[in-house]
Motif scaffolding. Structure first.
Motif, PDB file in Angstrom:
ATOM      1  N   LEU A 198      -7.828  55.723  15.983  1.00 58.13           N
ATOM      2  CA  LEU A 198      -6.380  55.947  15.981  1.00 58.13           C
ATOM      3  C   LEU A 198      -5.834  55.982  14.557  1.00 58.13           C
ATOM      4  CD1 LEU A 198      -4.048  56.359  17.960  1.00 58.13           C
ATOM      5  CD2 LEU A 198      -3.692  53.883  17.944  1.00 58.13           C
ATOM      6  N   LYS A 239       5.316  54.305  21.660  1.00 56.44           N
ATOM      7  CA  LYS A 239       4.827  55.444  22.420  1.00 56.44           C
ATOM      8  C   LYS A 239       3.976  56.283  21.466  1.00 56.44           C
ATOM      9  CE  LYS A 239       8.382  56.155  25.954  1.00 56.44           C
ATOM     10  NZ  LYS A 239       9.259  57.172  26.580  1.00 56.44           N
ATOM     11  N   ARG A 240       2.975  56.948  22.027  1.00 60.01           N
ATOM     12  CA  ARG A 240       2.085  57.759  21.194  1.00 60.01           C
ATOM     13  C   ARG A 240       2.219  59.236  21.570  1.00 60.01           C
ATOM     14  NH1 ARG A 240      -0.856  53.022  22.103  1.00 60.01           N
ATOM     15  NH2 ARG A 240      -1.220  51.874  20.162  1.00 60.01           N
ATOM     16  N   HIS A 241       2.315  60.052  20.549  1.00 53.06           N
ATOM     17  CA  HIS A 241       2.423  61.500  20.720  1.00 53.06           C
ATOM     18  C   HIS A 241       1.432  62.187  19.790  1.00 53.06           C
ATOM     19  CE1 HIS A 241       6.442  61.145  22.697  1.00 53.06           C
ATOM     20  NE2 HIS A 241       6.586  60.141  21.873  1.00 53.06           N
ATOM     21  N   GLU A 291      -4.023  59.196  12.780  1.00 51.38           N
ATOM     22  CA  GLU A 291      -2.690  59.107  12.185  1.00 51.38           C
ATOM     23  C   GLU A 291      -2.705  59.607  10.746  1.00 51.38           C
ATOM     24  OE1 GLU A 291      -1.696  55.038  12.686  1.00 51.38           O
ATOM     25  OE2 GLU A 291      -1.304  55.227  14.826  1.00 51.38           O
ATOM     26  N   VAL A 319      -1.865  62.469  15.311  1.00 53.79           N
ATOM     27  CA  VAL A 319      -1.158  61.586  16.247  1.00 53.79           C
ATOM     28  C   VAL A 319      -0.045  60.869  15.499  1.00 53.79           C
ATOM     29  CG1 VAL A 319      -1.399  59.526  17.694  1.00 53.79           C
ATOM     30  CG2 VAL A 319      -3.187  61.267  17.704  1.00 53.79           C
ATOM     31  N   GLU A 320       1.092  60.677  16.176  1.00 50.91           N
ATOM     32  CA  GLU A 320       2.226  59.951  15.604  1.00 50.91           C
ATOM     33  C   GLU A 320       2.707  58.902  16.591  1.00 50.91           C
ATOM     34  OE1 GLU A 320       4.637  62.901  12.631  1.00 50.91           O
ATOM     35  OE2 GLU A 320       5.073  63.100  14.762  1.00 50.91           O
ATOM     36  N   HIS A 321       3.204  57.785  16.057  1.00 53.28           N
ATOM     37  CA  HIS A 321       3.813  56.755  16.890  1.00 53.28           C
ATOM     38  C   HIS A 321       5.324  56.953  16.948  1.00 53.28           C
ATOM     39  CE1 HIS A 321       0.381  53.581  16.412  1.00 53.28           C
ATOM     40  NE2 HIS A 321       0.047  54.629  17.130  1.00 53.28           N
ATOM     41  N   LEU A 356      -5.841  59.991  25.008  1.00 57.40           N
ATOM     42  CA  LEU A 356      -4.511  60.072  24.400  1.00 57.40           C
ATOM     43  C   LEU A 356      -3.681  61.168  25.064  1.00 57.40           C
ATOM     44  CD1 LEU A 356      -5.357  59.720  20.589  1.00 57.40           C
ATOM     45  CD2 LEU A 356      -4.056  58.086  21.963  1.00 57.40           C
TER      46      LEU A 356
END
Length: 290
Positions: free
Chosen positions: A125, A155-157, A129, A134-136, A92
């Motif tokens: 994932l 997008k993943r952050h 979250e 992790v956030e989308h 990630l």
């Protein structure tokens, strides 16, 4: 915490004001690349405000170690191999702020045992979250004038880009020798800040990508007809390219349905804030605020 909350942004350029169509102006924020590298490694954690850089980085690594060993199991009661979780977090981190698919991230995370399968990765994932690690960043789906087709992958952050740095055991020196990854981490930091500022304006943050390859890093939409588009570039040398991209994007959106953008802007690492003759604003991250 955003740069504004950390006291590292003047807030001279308000996202809310941009959404109201107001002009852009700010003095030189004088961020060096070394300053930005340290900010990305330390992160926006309140507990790090008075910590030395090395101590803050170690705390970030310790937190991810707790996530790998303990916290994920607490979320849903599923026992997981900490080493596989670490490899997933590393993947990630390598793909932060990109449209890499979960299948791509899973292949990248697989070690010699090749035991990480897509259903397992989806579980990782989902748990990350729920832990708010992790956030989308969801895709924007406007009506288009052209026949271009929208891409729908998020997008993943990490919730803070310092966790991506920690996942790979990196530091400021690594960022200063890998400017491509540095740029993605910078984008992720700006998205973090835009989310904070957008919340104050009753807005949400999306991204845009279509089948022709046209992408816009951030779309901030407050309500139908009140939106802005931003490209995020670490260096000022890419302002012209980013501005041209934004103008092309604005021509593609059906403004009869959505209204014209309240602002188009290029968010950069340093320099002055101003509005160009073509209407595109240049916004240093150290001047952006709610």
């Amino acid at each position: 915490m955003s740069l504004s909350e950390l006291g590292r942004s003047t807030g001279d350029i308000s996202l809310g004001a941009l959404l109201d169509g107001e002009a852009t102006a700010a003095e030189d924020t004088q961020f060096s690349t070394e300053d930005l590298a340290e900010l990305l490694c330390v992160g926006g954690w309140p507990g790090h405000l008075r910590s030395p850089v090395r101590a803050a980085m170690q705390a970030n690594r310790d937190y991810l170690e707790d996530v790998s060993r303990v916290d994920l199991e607490r979320v849903d009661g599923v026992r997981r191999d900490p080493e596989r979780v670490r490899r997933f977090l590393q993947s990630l981190a390598r793909n932060v702020a990109t449209n890499a698919s979960l299948a791509t991230i899973t292949r990248d995370a697989n070690g010699p045992d090749d035991h990480l399968k897509p259903p397992t990765a989806r579980g990782y994932l989902a748990a990350l979250e729920r832990l708010m690690v992790v956030e989308h960043q969801p895709p924007w789906a406007p009506r288009l004038r052209s026949r271009s087709r929208l891409r729908t992958s998020p997008k993943r952050h990490f919730v803070d880009p310092s966790l991506a740095v920690a996942a790979l055991g990196a530091g400021p020196d690594r960022l200063l020798t890998d400017f491509e990854w540095f740029g993605f981490l910078f984008e992720s930091m700006v998205i973090r800040d835009l989310r904070v500022y957008a919340q104050a304006a009753g807005a949400r943050v999306y991204h845009y990508r279509d089948n022709t390859g046209l992408e816009v890093d951030a779309i901030v939409e407050a309500s139908p007809g009140r939106w802005a588009g931003f490209e995020i570039k670490l260096g000022t040398g890419r302002i012209e390219e980013a501005a041209a991209n934004l103008l092309q994007f604005a021509q593609r959106v059906d403004t009869t349905a959505l209204g014209k953008p309240a602002a188009l802007g290029v968010i950069v690492g340093s320099g002055y804030g101003y509005r160009r003759k073509d209407g595109v604003s240049v916004i240093p991250c150290g001047a952006l605020g709610p």
